[in-house]
Design a protein around this motif. Structure first.
Motif, mmCIF file in Angstrom:
data_model
loop_
_atom_site.group_PDB
_atom_site.id
_atom_site.type_symbol
_atom_site.label_atom_id
_atom_site.label_comp_id
_atom_site.label_asym_id
_atom_site.label_seq_id
_atom_site.Cartn_x
_atom_site.Cartn_y
_atom_site.Cartn_z
ATOM 1 N N VAL A 14 -2.500 56.986 -37.684
ATOM 2 C CA VAL A 14 -1.448 58.009 -37.741
ATOM 3 C C VAL A 14 -1.902 59.198 -38.582
ATOM 4 O O VAL A 14 -1.723 60.366 -38.212
ATOM 5 C CB VAL A 14 -0.147 57.405 -38.306
ATOM 6 N N ALA A 15 -2.529 58.911 -39.739
ATOM 7 C CA ALA A 15 -2.999 59.988 -40.611
ATOM 8 C C ALA A 15 -4.057 60.830 -39.905
ATOM 9 O O ALA A 15 -4.038 62.071 -39.962
ATOM 10 C CB ALA A 15 -3.556 59.408 -41.902
ATOM 11 N N PHE A 16 -4.983 60.157 -39.222
ATOM 12 C CA PHE A 16 -6.033 60.874 -38.502
ATOM 13 C C PHE A 16 -5.415 61.744 -37.409
ATOM 14 O O PHE A 16 -5.822 62.885 -37.190
ATOM 15 C CB PHE A 16 -7.023 59.884 -37.898
ATOM 16 N N GLY A 17 -4.405 61.178 -36.705
ATOM 17 C CA GLY A 17 -3.749 61.946 -35.654
ATOM 18 C C GLY A 17 -3.069 63.187 -36.190
ATOM 19 O O GLY A 17 -3.143 64.265 -35.592
ATOM 20 N N LEU A 18 -2.382 63.053 -37.345
ATOM 21 C CA LEU A 18 -1.715 64.200 -37.937
ATOM 22 C C LEU A 18 -2.710 65.273 -38.368
ATOM 23 O O LEU A 18 -2.488 66.470 -38.162
ATOM 24 C CB LEU A 18 -0.876 63.742 -39.137
ATOM 25 N N LEU A 19 -3.833 64.838 -38.987
ATOM 26 C CA LEU A 19 -4.863 65.793 -39.403
ATOM 27 C C LEU A 19 -5.468 66.503 -38.198
ATOM 28 O O LEU A 19 -5.738 67.713 -38.242
ATOM 29 C CB LEU A 19 -5.957 65.078 -40.198
ATOM 30 N N ALA A 20 -5.680 65.752 -37.101
ATOM 31 C CA ALA A 20 -6.224 66.352 -35.888
ATOM 32 C C ALA A 20 -5.269 67.400 -35.331
ATOM 33 O O ALA A 20 -5.689 68.464 -34.863
ATOM 34 C CB ALA A 20 -6.515 65.272 -34.851
ATOM 35 N N MET A 21 -3.961 67.105 -35.366
ATOM 36 C CA MET A 21 -2.970 68.057 -34.870
ATOM 37 C C MET A 21 -2.978 69.333 -35.719
ATOM 38 O O MET A 21 -2.891 70.448 -35.185
ATOM 39 C CB MET A 21 -1.580 67.421 -34.881
ATOM 40 N N VAL A 22 -3.094 69.169 -37.035
ATOM 41 C CA VAL A 22 -3.149 70.345 -37.914
ATOM 42 C C VAL A 22 -4.407 71.174 -37.619
ATOM 43 O O VAL A 22 -4.357 72.406 -37.548
ATOM 44 C CB VAL A 22 -3.113 69.908 -39.392
ATOM 45 N N GLU A 23 -5.547 70.485 -37.426
ATOM 46 C CA GLU A 23 -6.801 71.198 -37.135
ATOM 47 C C GLU A 23 -6.686 71.978 -35.832
ATOM 48 O O GLU A 23 -7.094 73.150 -35.749
ATOM 49 C CB GLU A 23 -7.961 70.202 -37.076
ATOM 50 N N VAL A 24 -6.145 71.340 -34.794
ATOM 51 C CA VAL A 24 -5.974 72.028 -33.506
ATOM 52 C C VAL A 24 -5.045 73.231 -33.665
ATOM 53 O O VAL A 24 -5.306 74.315 -33.119
ATOM 54 C CB VAL A 24 -5.431 71.041 -32.450
ATOM 55 N N SER A 25 -3.955 73.062 -34.410
ATOM 56 C CA SER A 25 -3.014 74.166 -34.622
ATOM 57 C C SER A 25 -3.689 75.341 -35.338
ATOM 58 O O SER A 25 -3.486 76.509 -34.974
ATOM 59 C CB SER A 25 -1.809 73.686 -35.441
ATOM 60 N N SER A 178 -21.920 70.640 -44.085
ATOM 61 C CA SER A 178 -21.949 71.507 -42.902
ATOM 62 C C SER A 178 -20.908 71.068 -41.890
ATOM 63 O O SER A 178 -20.245 71.894 -41.261
ATOM 64 C CB SER A 178 -23.346 71.496 -42.273
ATOM 65 N N ALA A 179 -20.748 69.736 -41.712
ATOM 66 C CA ALA A 179 -19.734 69.225 -40.787
ATOM 67 C C ALA A 179 -18.333 69.551 -41.289
ATOM 68 O O ALA A 179 -17.468 70.011 -40.526
ATOM 69 C CB ALA A 179 -19.894 67.717 -40.615
ATOM 70 N N LEU A 180 -18.089 69.347 -42.584
ATOM 71 C CA LEU A 180 -16.778 69.676 -43.139
ATOM 72 C C LEU A 180 -16.510 71.180 -43.062
ATOM 73 O O LEU A 180 -15.375 71.609 -42.833
ATOM 74 C CB LEU A 180 -16.695 69.204 -44.596
ATOM 75 N N GLY A 181 -17.554 71.965 -43.250
ATOM 76 C CA GLY A 181 -17.391 73.416 -43.222
ATOM 77 C C GLY A 181 -16.960 73.950 -41.876
ATOM 78 O O GLY A 181 -16.440 75.070 -41.784
ATOM 79 N N GLN A 182 -17.159 73.151 -40.812
ATOM 80 C CA GLN A 182 -16.747 73.571 -39.476
ATOM 81 C C GLN A 182 -15.241 73.407 -39.268
ATOM 82 O O GLN A 182 -14.692 73.914 -38.288
ATOM 83 C CB GLN A 182 -17.496 72.736 -38.421
ATOM 84 N N LEU A 183 -14.570 72.702 -40.163
ATOM 85 C CA LEU A 183 -13.150 72.403 -39.990
ATOM 86 C C LEU A 183 -12.284 73.475 -40.650
ATOM 87 O O LEU A 183 -12.470 73.813 -41.820
ATOM 88 C CB LEU A 183 -12.821 71.036 -40.606
ATOM 89 N N GLN A 184 -11.338 73.980 -39.888
ATOM 90 C CA GLN A 184 -10.384 74.942 -40.440
ATOM 91 C C GLN A 184 -9.539 74.290 -41.534
ATOM 92 O O GLN A 184 -9.196 74.929 -42.541
ATOM 93 C CB GLN A 184 -9.472 75.471 -39.321
#
Length: 441
Positions: A14-25, A178-184
Motif C-alpha cells: 500500500v505504501a509503495f502504491g501511494l508513493l508511486a501515485m504521488v510520483e506519477v502525479s 543517481s536513481a533517487l535523483g531521477q524521482l520527482q
C-alpha cells in the motif's frame, strides 16, 4: 485476521502504491509546466564561467584564477570566417606544458596546415573533463571545421567524489543516488528538508571530513601526488578498496561527460576527432595497493626484486640477472593486483626479449596504480565511444621513442607531456585524420 508478516507485506504494498501515485502525479505536473524537482548528479561544473573574452575580431581565452594562472598564456585568436578553423581542447598535454606555444602539438599542427587554417589551442592546465565542459561548449559555439578532444589526463586527481559515509562505497553511492535523483518525489522531499538529502558528488575534499581515508585522498588528489605518508609506496587494504572504487567512478563519469560533449557537437553539426591519452609505459607506478598479501610480505618481495633487478638509472640496458624474471613472476603470482609487481614483471620480460608480454604487464601496472595521471581504462572508454559513435580516432596510447618530454631535467621521463619532436609526430597523425575525413577541404 492476517498474520503479522502478511500485514507488514500488505502495508509495504500500500505504501509503495501511494508513493508511486504521488510520483506519477508530480511527473504529470512537470509536463503541464511545473518545476522539475529532480536532484540529478551533475555531469559538469562551472558552466557559467566565461571561457572567451574580447571582441569578435580578437578572441581571448578569459583569465582564470584557479591556481594555474602561471600556466595560462595570453592567447588571442583572429576571427576570420573565411578561414577553416580547428580547435583543440584538453589539459596540459594540449597546452604544451614546458615548451613554447609553437612547440605544442597544436602549434606544430598550425605550422603543418599553414596560414590557410587557424588552429586554436584551448588547452587548460590542471583541468579535467568536468571543468572542460564549458570550454568545449564555447568551442562548439565558434562552429569550427574540426574539434579535437584530447581529454583524460587528470580524471583521477580532480574528479568529484562522495564524502562521509557515501565515500566508503563511491560507485554504489553514485548508482543509488543517481536513481533517487531521477524521482520527482525525492526532489520534493529534498526541498522540504532544505536540501539536506544526499544528491550529488562533491568536488572539495573537505567533503571527506567524516571519511576514514581522508588523509589518503588529500595526499593523492593533487599533482604531483604526495606519497610521503605511505611507507614503501604501499597502501593498506581498507584505503586500497576505497581508492580503487573511486577510480572506477572517475572512469564512469569521464565516459558520461565525453558522450555529452559529442552530443553537444553533433547537435551543432561540428565534426569531432577524439585522441587517446599518450602514456610512457616505462614510468613506474606511483602507489601500489595491497590485496592478497600483507605489508610485510610485500616489502619482502620488493627487497628481493631490488637486489635482483637492474639499477633505475638504466633499467633496460644493464646486465640481466638470471633470477630476476623468475622472482618477478613469483611476486605477481602472490598479488597480481599490486602495481609495482606488475611493472617489475614488465621490465624483466622486456629485458628477456619478450616485448609484447612486457607491454601487457606494464599496462596492468598502470591500471592498478592508485595515483595515476591516467589508466588504460580511460583510453578504452575513448576508443569504445569513437567506435560506437563513428567518430574519427587518433590513437596515441603509448608514447613512441623520442616523444618523451624532459620538463627541464635530463633524467626525468615525463609520462604525460611530449617533446617538440613528439608534438610534430602527433601533428602529422592528426593532419592525416583530418585529411582522411575531408574536414578541411
Amino acid at each position: 485476521g492476517l498474520s503479522l508478516p502478511r500485514r507488514m507485506l500488505l502495508g509495504l504494498v500500500v505504501a509503495f502504491g501511494l508513493l508511486a501515485m504521488v510520483e506519477v502525479s508530480l511527473r504529470v505536473w512537470v509536463r503541464l509546466g511545473g518545476a522539475d524537482l529532480r536532484t540529478l548528479d551533475p555531469l559538469s561544473r562551472d558552466m557559467d564561467v566565461p571561457v572567451l573574452c574580447g571582441s569578435e575580431e580578437d578572441l581571448v581565452l578569459c583569465p582564470v584564477d584557479d591556481g594555474h594562472g602561471d600556466l595560462l598564456r595570453d592567447r588571442h585568436f583572429a576571427h576570420d570566417k573565411d578561414r577553416p578553423r580547428v580547435i583543440a581542447v584538453g589539459e596540459s598535454f594540449v597546452f604544451g606544458l614546458g615548451y613554447e606555444p609553437q612547440d605544442s602539438w597544436p602549434g606544430r599542427l598550425q605550422a603543418r596546415l599553414g596560414d590557410g587554417v587557424e588552429v586554436l589551442n584551448f588547452g587548460k592546465c590542471g583541468s579535467e573533463s568536468s571543468s572542460l565542459m564549458p570550454v568545449v561548449a564555447a568551442a562548439i559555439d565558434l562552429h569550427p571545421d574540426a574539434l579535437l578532444l584530447a581529454i583524460g589526463n587528470n580524471e583521477y586527481a580532480m574528479a568529484p567524489y562522495y564524502g562521509g559515509l557515501f565515500g566508503r562505497h563511491p560507485v554504489l553511492s553514485h548508482d543509488a543516488l543517481s536513481a533517487l535523483g531521477q524521482l520527482q518525489l525525492y526532489g520534493l522531499l529534498n526541498r522540504g528538508l532544505g536540501g539536506r538529502l544526499p544528491s550529488r558528488a562533491g568536488m572539495a575534499l573537505r567533503d571527506f571530513a567524516a571519511h576514514p581515508q581522508q588523509a589518503a585522498f588529500q595526499a593523492l588528489h593533487r599533482r604531483p601526488a604526495d606519497i610521503s605518508g605511505f611507507p614503501r609506496a604501499l597502501v593498506d587494504p581498507p584505503a586500497t578498496e576505497v581508492l580503487e572504487d573511486s577510480k572506477r567512478l572517475a572512469e564512469r563519469l569521464f565516459g558520461e561527460r565525453l558522450q555529452t560533449m559529442l552530443r553537444w557537437a553533433r547537435s551543432q553539426q561540428v565534426p569531432v576527432v577524439l585522441l587517446t591519452v599518450p602514456r610512457d609505459p616505462l614510468t613506474p607506478p606511483l602507489l601500489s595497493g595491497l590485496h592478497h598479501i600483507t605489508r610485510v610480505q610485500a616489502e619482502s618481495w620488493l627487497d628481493r626484486l631490488a637486489l635482483a633487478g637492474p639499477p633505475r638509472q638504466d633499467p633496460l640496458l644493464s646486465p640481466r640477472s638470471s633470477d630476476y624474471l623468475a622472482l618477478a613472476r613469483q611476486a605477481v603470482a602472490a598479488d597480481p593486483q599490486l602495481a609495482s609487481f606488475q611493472w617489475q614483471l614488465g621490465l624483466a620480460l622486456w629485458r628477456d626479449g619478450q616485448q609484447e608480454p612486457a607491454l601487457s604487464a606494464w599496462e596492468q601496472a598502470r591500471q592498478w596504480d592508485l595515483a595515476p595521471d591516467s589508466t588504460p581504462a580511460i583510453n578504452v572508454a575513448i576508443r569504445h565511444l569513437a567506435d560506437r559513435e563513428g567518430v574519427p580516432l587518433v590513437d596515441l596510447d603509448r608514447l613512441k621513442d623520442g616523444w618523451v618530454g624532459t620538463s627541464g631535467t635530463a633524467n626525468y621521463r615525463d609520462q604525460v607531456h611530449v617533446s617538440p619532436e613528439g608534438a610534430q609526430a602527433i601533428a602529422v597523425e592528426i593532419d592525416r585524420a583530418l585529411s582522411a575525413k575531408g574536414l578541411l577541404r
